[in-house]
Design a protein around this motif. Structure first.
Motif: not given
Length: 320
Positions: A77-81
């Motif tokens: 899972v990747n946090i989009n920043c």
């Protein structure tokens, strides 16, 4: 890659490369928790390894969305920043989070407690007038202290005031050197370079300084590139997947999806650039674009498009 890298696109790209790590579109944590999960984050087993890219800024919700992602079978899972769209600005996530490293760190901590799969972050180098080096290093250091070890860095600023999302992909200048400094000074972190990379020679060059490279628009608009990725970047003995072979390999998936009621154009829209640079590419695009959206369109449209490009390539070969 909103509205681009859906499950049909990813299944097609997996035909072309067995090694590349595939990413979903960004999906908000609220949508994952409360929405139609199969429609939003469902995927085929053949897509592995695949990353679910999440948007959000509330640790508890990001943790719950991560648990759902892991249960669905996602590999990461990747946090989009990094997304600069108006939609994410109004929700105070995406690129806005470059100014909120403590919030991102809290999300990372909560997500890592919730799941056993990797939790990673994708970011820009800064936003608006913020100083790039100070912003990037402070952001990465705070988030890394929370346990994140992998950062995909789009080597441009995001201008939230004055530029559209499309303009944000091209106008802010690239600063690969700054991201290289980050990797050199934080060697324990995995740093993946994103932004403005258009060919495999550039990928090879960047791999001298970075742990990985991310292709976005180049891979989508010229999918034949992906057919060469495995051999060029992973294994010299790997096969190159020719565009014609890719169509043949993808055909069973298209047939299965049509039988489930999926419109042909929902699948083939991701294939429009497959023959770019080859004779007949315009005919390929035209047949798929004009006939694919019509109700009841089936594999006969794909065959017609393939015949158009095949005949042009045959004529070209004969004349040569």
């Amino acid at each position: 890659m909103m509205d681009w890298t859906d499950r049909h696109c990813r299944s097609f790209h997996r035909i072309l490369s067995k090694q590349a790590l595939l990413w979903t579109e960004m999906v908000t944590a609220d949508a994952v928790i409360h929405g139609d999960r199969e429609r939003l984050i469902g995927f085929s087993e053949d897509e592995h390894p695949v990353v679910l890219q999440l948007g959000g800024n509330e640790p508890a919700k990001m943790a719950e969305a991560s648990r759902i992602a892991e249960a669905f079978g996602y590999d990461e899972v990747n946090i989009n920043c990094g997304c600069p769209s108006d939609r994410v600005q109004s929700g105070a996530f995406g690129a806005c989070l470059m100014r909120e490293p403590k919030t991102v760190a809290a999300c990372v901590s909560a997500m890592q407690e919730a799941v056993s799969i990797p939790v990673t972050v994708k970011c820009r180098i800064a936003i608006d007038e913020d100083p790039p080096r100070e912003t990037l290093f402070d952001f990465v250091d705070q988030v890394a202290d929370a346990g994140c070890e992998v950062f995909t860095v789009h080597a441009r600023k995001a201008w939230l005031k004055g530029l559209s999302p499309k303009e944000n992909r091209d106008i802010p200048p690239l600063d690969y050197g700054l991201v290289a400094e980050l990797k050199a000074e934080r060697p324990e972190l995995t740093i993946i370079l994103n932004g403005g990379i258009t060919d495999l020679d550039a990928c090879k060059s960047h791999l001298d300084a970075f742990d990985g490279v991310m292709l976005g628009r180049a891979a989508y608009q010229q999918p034949a590139l992906l057919g060469q990725v495995d051999q060029a970047l992973f294994d010299p003995e790997a096969a190159v997947i020719d565009p014609f072979e890719a169509v043949a390999l993808y055909r069973p998936y298209i047939q299965a999806q049509l039988e489930e009621g999926t419109r042909l154009s929902s699948i083939t829209r991701h294939m429009l650039g497959l023959f770019n640079g080859r004779p007949g590419a315009r005919l390929w695009r035209r047949v798929l674009s004009e006939k694919g959206p019509k109700p009841g369109s089936g594999l006969e449209v794909l065959d017609e498009a393939l015949e158009a490009v095949s005949s042009r390539n045959f004529i070209h070969t004969e004349l040569a």
